[in-house]
Scaffold this motif. Structure first.
Motif: not given
Ligand code: GLP
Length: 241
Positions: A113-120, A142-149, A208-220
């Protein structure tokens, strides 16, 4: 005159030394033997003074190295988005990281929910102990989510700052964050890693840390030593309605 125990007198002498600046953060304190000789007290008395000042957070011990003057509590600003490495450098201390665990994991509902990605969804997970001048101050997952993380796990994460890496290597500058702080008590495992007593007060941070355009990248989720941090924020009175 009221009776003042010897250990208390010695405590006050050391405390004054710290307050006047004669003893500076990081300075080594004379050994129990030296203190007992210099102030003509028993070694037990010298030990009790040191133990009490350590419990008050004015001194800290390093196994086999001695007892040192602690840094004053870290006044962590709650208005600026800064990372651990930058905060510690700004205090003139040497930041350090112990990489405790890392790998790709599937996120559970809350983190998803924090990272705005599907569960799993698979995200990179880092579990790090954070140190200042070799003294552990915090544990951070830290849970880090981006394409190629997954590429993050190929980098030397001991020598580098996560925020620095995200910005320079992956083009994902941390821009804003939301953070909650809660009181807690150190579990056995946390106490061991933080070198404090089990049940010591700690601060639990969720960011929850966001990069540009309010895109979440880290939930720590972090566990900070309660004896080391004071959070500081500036409040403005809202205009009257
Ligand atoms: C703070 C935050 C963490 C974040 C870290 C980044 O400590 N609580 O959520 O991961 O800063 O620090 P660094 O850039 O030093 O890795």
């Amino acid at each position: 005159m009221a009776f003042v125990p010897r250990y208390h007198q010695l405590k006050e002498i050391i405390r004054e030394g710290i307050q006047s600046g004669d003893l500076k953060p990081g300075d080594v304190i004379p050994s129990e033997r030296e203190l007992s000789e210099r102030y003509n007290v028993s070694r037990m008395t010298a030990r009790q003074s040191i133990v009490e000042l350590t419990n008050e957070g004015l001194l800290y011990r390093r196994q086999g190295k001695g007892t040192f003057v602690a840094w004053p509590k870290i006044a962590q600003q709650l208005t600026a988005l800064t990372g651990f490495t930058g905060d510690i450098r700004a205090r003139g201390q040497r930041p350090g990281t112990k990489l405790l665990e890392m790998g790709m994991v599937q996120v559970d509902g809350h983190a998803a929910l924090r990272l705005q990605v599907p569960t799993g969804q698979r995200v990179a997970r880092l579990y790090r102990a954070r140190l200042a001048d070799d003294e552990p101050l915090a544990l951070e997952q830290s849970l880090i989510s981006f394409f190629g993380c997954e590429q993050l796990l190929e980098v030397d994460l001991v020598a580098t700052s996560l925020y620095g890496l995200l910005e320079t290597r992956f083009g994902l500058p941390p821009i804003e964050a939301e953070q909650e702080i809660e009181a807690g008590l150190a579990t056995e495992a946390e106490a061991e890693l933080l070198e404090i007593a089990v049940g010591s007060p700690v601060l639990l941070l969720r960011r929850t840390t966001y990069t540009e355009r309010h895109q979440p990248i880290e939930y720590a989720e972090s566990v900070y030593r309660g004896d080391k941090y004071a959070f500081h924020t500036r409040l403005l009175r809202p205009p009257t309605q």
